[in-house]
Scaffold this motif. Structure first.
Motif: not given
Length: 718
Positions: A295-296, A353, A349-350, A292, A234-235, A299, A356-357, A231
């Motif tokens: 991340w949105l 994903r 990002l996908i 999150r 990824w970040r 996107i 990113w929570r 995780q």
């Protein structure tokens, strides 16, 4: 005449005198281990000085086509240019750019691999880059691609392809996660340079780096196990990708280029670039922390840019037909390159994903685990046992959660860091599982996980890729057969004999059951000690009078014949391993916590109290007492690394105020054995934040102004 004799194996001459075995200096070691790097740097400088290319561009000299490499040189049969080109640089400014790469890349590789292997990697990387670039241009220049046709006529010099190849192979020796980060950085730099600058050396660099990355991941001698990014990775990759996209768009706006995707004069919309850059700056930290919402936003920003690019491609023929543009090449490069980057960013990002929570509100960012009450944690401690500081997890400042089934861990959250205190309180064989679960759920909450004051067993069970560094030494006195005899116990015997002469007696009590006048004296002594420091009492692994009032805690006090209290020590229970027959753990020893003495009272009161307490516990049949580890004090014989420098800075800030090192020296009077306590952390990138978090954990009520003022005042007094 006497015959000369060889020195003994220990380095001493037969007569007992020591021979001179001084270690070589750092400079001598560097020269001995990096002759290839030093030789290449000297060759570049000597050739540059002798040919004048140190002061004037080599490409303007009449002999340049004879020593430079490229498709024209190979077509004319100048095979020697593959080697002569290594020792020349195109322009004087390149010396300032390339020499650090040569020293850093080749020097690092030579230090790790030796001169012979490094020379092989360097030559192979150089040939792959130069011949690969020529081969690519020979194939694509016939297609009518203007960029390829232009590069097919150019020449190049320099050792950069080989230096980059060595650098990539040296990166393969880094531990995770730095290996992945460095590879991404080098690969991104080579790719962006090729797409936007598109010079001959950029093409050669990209080929050399790509082949080196593939080879260093494939050859058994350099291969390292690598799983799917965590995780956190990824970040960090997402953050690096956003920064790269933003920087490239600014580059688009201000710098003209003529690369493989077409030419571009700075015609980008200032408004569009400004919007992208501002949004990236706003959400970058959120992407790093796994929010999150960030991340949105990323996107949506990517979707907006891809939609804008699609619209641009759609109307491009219309603009050409209307005469607004002379041809598609005017803006094609401006459209294609950012589109490729945004497509890559969106895929990243996908696919990642799940990293990113994290919720935006800090109040909701708690570890997703079953919470435990203080009593539930104590019950699990009595069931499984713990280490010498496990009782501290029952203190109110800690958050307690279930771990490994019916086990428990405790942590404190400060400055975005979840600091787990001591070992996990879990059944045998589940320590590694508990630590891995703690890492996972801390990262899901957007917190940096670490473990402070972990035992050697926990350090051995730490999650894969984590680091360990000694931060304290637990000082333990074994009680069976304890007797204060011999020279080593002289200071202790003196304190006990003096106490007997002056009528100071020892009592082991439960402080909560003592009369109000005793408790009042304990509070007064503690408040006096705190006032002298100019800071509030430390917490985290250091208790206060409130913790000493726990009925489970034993308290030793020194009282004279008039009822005056001269000193106080508190002792925390230490539960040993669970009994296989009863399934329950019993108190095996006690850990020293609170130490307070009255100003102007009985001098060696601490020596007296600790010795009398140890004697008392020995008579009751306990196995040991721990004098506890002085925080941020590591063994003198332990090698100091970069991590230790960070921790020593924290300890140096607090040392003038609380005297950890002097306290550690004081405990040596009791002839303890030592067990190392460790800080467990993911990697060095977390250390600055962990340092801040530890300072806040120990001094939660102190402001920065308090720390600076008190440290300055304490430093003047020393």
């Amino acid at each position: 005449m006497g015959v000369a004799r060889e020195p003994d194996a220990d380095g001493r001459a037969p007569g007992g005198t020591s021979t001179d075995r001084r270690q070589p200096s750092w400079a001598a070691r560097v020269i001995r281990r990096t002759p290839l790097t030093i030789g290449l740097v000297l060759a570049l400088l000597v050739v540059g000085a002798s040919t004048g290319s140190l002061l004037a561009p080599a490409s303007r000299q009449p002999w340049y086509p004879e020593i430079a490499t490229g498709l024209p040189a190979l077509a004319e049969g100048h095979w020697w240019s593959l080697f002569t080109a290594i020792f020349f640089l195109d322009r004087p400014i390149v010396y300032l750019v390339l020499l650090p790469l040569v020293v850093g890349g080749i020097g690092w590789g030579e230090w790790r691999f030796g001169s012979l292997r490094t020379a092989g990697i360097f030559i192979a990387g150089h040939l792959v880059g130069v011949l690969g670039g020529a081969g690519v241009l020979a194939l694509v220049s016939r297609t009518g691609w203007p960029w390829a046709e232009r590069l097919a006529t150019e020449l190049d010099v320099g050792p950069s392809c080989g230096a980059l190849a060595v650098l990539v192979f040296a990166i393969a020796t880094l531990p995770a996660p730095w290996r992945l980060r460095a590879r991404i950085a080098v690969g991104t730099w080579a790719g962006v340079s090729l797409l936007y600058l598109g010079q001959l050396h950029d093409l050669e660099h990209a080929i050399s780096v790509l082949v080196a990355l593939l080879a260093s991941g494939w050859l058994p001698a350099f291969r390292r196990p690598a799983g799917r990014p965590t995780q956190r990775e990824w970040r960090l990759i997402g953050l690096a990708g956003l920064i790269t996209v933003g920087a490239v768009q600014v580059f688009d706006l201000i710098v003209p280029f003529d690369g493989p995707l077409g030419s571009n004069d700075p015609t980008a919309s200032l408004v569009d670039v400004a919007v992208d850059v501002v949004v990236i700056l706003v959400i970058a930290n959120g992407i790093r922390q796994g929010y999150r919402l960030a991340w949105l936003a990323a996107i949506l920003l990517g979707a907006y840019n891809l939609a804008a690019a699609a619209l641009g491609f759609a109307i491009l023929p219309l603009l050409v037909d209307a005469g607004v543009l002379s041809g598609p090449g005017d803006v094609l490069g401006l459209l294609i390159a950012p589109t490729i980057l945004w497509i890559g960013m969106m895929l990243l990002l996908i696919f990642g994903r799940g990293a990113w929570r994290v919720r935006l509100r800090a109040s909701r960012r708690k570890l997703d685990a079953q919470p435990l009450t203080r009593q539930e944690l104590i019950e699990r401690l009595r069931r499984h046992g713990g280490d010498t500081i496990s009782w501290m997890t029952s203190w109110d400042a800690n958050t307690r959660i279930a771990a490994a089934g019916d086990g428990a861990i405790a942590y404190q959250a400060h400055a975005g860091v979840a600091i787990m205190l001591g070992d996990p309180i879990v059944p045998d064989g589940t320590r590694a599982q508990a630590l891995s679960d703690f890492e996972r759920i801390a990262q899901q909450a957007g917190l940096i996980p670490c473990v402070f004051s972990a035992s050697g067993a926990s350090a051995a069970a730490r999650p894969a890729g984590w680091r360990s560094v000694i931060v304290a030494e637990d000082t333990i006195v074994d009680l069976p057969g304890l007797a204060f005899t011999g020279k080593a116990w002289g200071a202790v015997r003196t304190a006990m004999n003096r106490a007997a002469r002056e009528g100071v007696e020892f009592r082991m009590v439960r402080l909560a059951e003592e009369p109000w006048n005793v408790l009042a004296q304990v509070r007064a002594i503690s408040e006096q000690w705190t006032g002298d420091k100019g800071l509030p009492e430390m917490r985290f692994t250091l208790g206060t009078v409130e913790e000493a009032l726990d009925p489970e805690v034993r308290v030793g006090i020194a009282v004279d014949g008039e009822g005056n209290l001269h000193g106080v020590t508190s002792w925390l229970p230490v539960y040993g391993p669970a009994d296989p027959e009863t399934g329950a753990a019993q108190v095996a020893g006690w850990t020293l916590d609170l130490m307070r003495r009255r100003d102007g009272g009985f001098g060696p009161v601490m020596e007296f109290l600790i010795a009398a307490s140890a004697q008392h516990f020995s008579e009751e049949g306990y196995a040991f007492v721990s004098l506890s580890g002085a925080p941020l004090v590591r063994p003198e014989q332990a090698d100091a690394g970069p991590v230790d420098l960070v921790l020593e800075r924290i300890g140096g800030l607090i040392e003038p105020l609380y005297g950890f090192k002097s306290l550690h020296r004081f405990k040596q009077k009791f002839n303890p054995r030592h067990e190392s306590l460790h800080l467990l952390y993911r990697d060095e990138g977390d250390l600055p934040r962990i340092g801040i978090a530890l300072t806040r954990a120990y001094l939660p009520d102190a402001s920065l102004r308090d720390l600076v003022a008190s440290a300055t005042a304490a430093g003047k007094e020393r």
